[in-house]
Design an enzyme around this catalytic site. Structure first.
Site, PDB file in Angstrom:
ATOM      1  N   PRO A 133       0.786  -1.247   0.000  1.00 46.21           N
ATOM      2  CA  PRO A 133       0.000   0.000   0.000  1.00 46.21           C
ATOM      3  C   PRO A 133       0.817   1.296   0.000  1.00 46.21           C
ATOM      4  O   PRO A 133       0.806   2.066   0.957  1.00 46.21           O
ATOM      5  CB  PRO A 133      -0.836  -0.136   1.272  1.00 46.21           C
ATOM      6  CG  PRO A 133       0.029  -0.939   2.189  1.00 46.21           C
ATOM      7  CD  PRO A 133       0.763  -1.912   1.305  1.00 46.21           C
ATOM      8  N   CYS A 134       1.474   1.568  -1.125  1.00 43.71           N
ATOM      9  CA  CYS A 134       2.219   2.815  -1.253  1.00 43.71           C
ATOM     10  C   CYS A 134       1.291   4.028  -1.212  1.00 43.71           C
ATOM     11  O   CYS A 134       1.735   5.140  -0.915  1.00 43.71           O
ATOM     12  CB  CYS A 134       3.062   2.797  -2.523  1.00 43.71           C
ATOM     13  SG  CYS A 134       2.150   2.463  -4.029  1.00 43.71           S
ATOM     14  N   HIS A 135      -0.004   3.817  -1.459  1.00 40.29           N
ATOM     15  CA  HIS A 135      -0.962   4.922  -1.404  1.00 40.29           C
ATOM     16  C   HIS A 135      -1.126   5.467   0.016  1.00 40.29           C
ATOM     17  O   HIS A 135      -1.619   6.576   0.202  1.00 40.29           O
ATOM     18  CB  HIS A 135      -2.321   4.495  -1.967  1.00 40.29           C
ATOM     19  CG  HIS A 135      -2.994   3.403  -1.202  1.00 40.29           C
ATOM     20  ND1 HIS A 135      -2.706   2.062  -1.426  1.00 40.29           N
ATOM     21  CD2 HIS A 135      -3.924   3.422  -0.225  1.00 40.29           C
ATOM     22  CE1 HIS A 135      -3.448   1.323  -0.615  1.00 40.29           C
ATOM     23  NE2 HIS A 135      -4.201   2.120   0.126  1.00 40.29           N
TER      24      HIS A 135
END
Length: 172
Positions: A133-135
């Site tokens: 989850p780089c978001h």
């Protein structure tokens, strides 16, 4: 590791647009947002190689995620990268659903606040959207910065997770 010949690729039409999903019979190696396909590419190349059980499991879990029924993914992932990139991607998976951290927080978790730019660059090279989850990494002033899938998708994902986690509509 697997060669490109071992990788099965298919597409999933998500609420955020088309996702290309690639993987082997042992792991997922790509979940990417696709904005533009050449004429007929989606139908002609919607399947490259046999769809493995892990790719099917990935799609099923993404559907559950988008329906608000899943917060954790339970299939193996792998992407090639340097030792530092691997450390960054591992840290990303430790960010809880519905939470965010800043790029500075990320570099602190890696043990070196001076590595903020390197951590941000590694974050940007993540090839497994949503699951890694780089978001969930935002600017130090809680602003939306940097997302390969587009800032509108980053905002949608953060709003979606916040709504599921806390029952509120927006994060920003």
């Amino acid at each position: 590791m697997a060669t490109t010949l071992d990788i099965s690729t298919t597409y999933y039409k998500s609420p955020l647009g088309l996702l290309r999903i690639g993987g082997t019979d042992t792991y997922i190696s790509e979940i990417s947002f696709i904005d533009h396909l050449e004429e007929g590419e989606y139908q002609a190349n919607s399947l490259k190689g046999p769809v493995t059980p892990i790719v099917i499991q990935c799609i099923e879990q993404l559907i559950q995620y988008f329906q608000g029924q899943r917060r954790f993914f339970e299939f193996p992932v792998f992407q090639e990268g340097t030792e530092f990139q691997q450390r960054v991607w591992n840290e990303l998976t430790a960010i809880p659903f519905g939470k965010t951290i800043s790029y500075l927080d990320l570099s602190r978790r890696l043990g070196d606040t001076k590595a903020i730019r390197a951590a941000a660059a590694a974050n940007g090279r993540n090839n497994i959207a949503i699951v890694v989850p780089c978001h969930r990494v935002i600017g130090s002033k809680r602003d939306l910065v940097g997302y390969a899938g587009g800032l509108w998708r980053k905002k949608w994902l953060l709003d979606h997770e916040t709504k599921i986690q806390y029952g509120v509509q927006t994060l920003f």
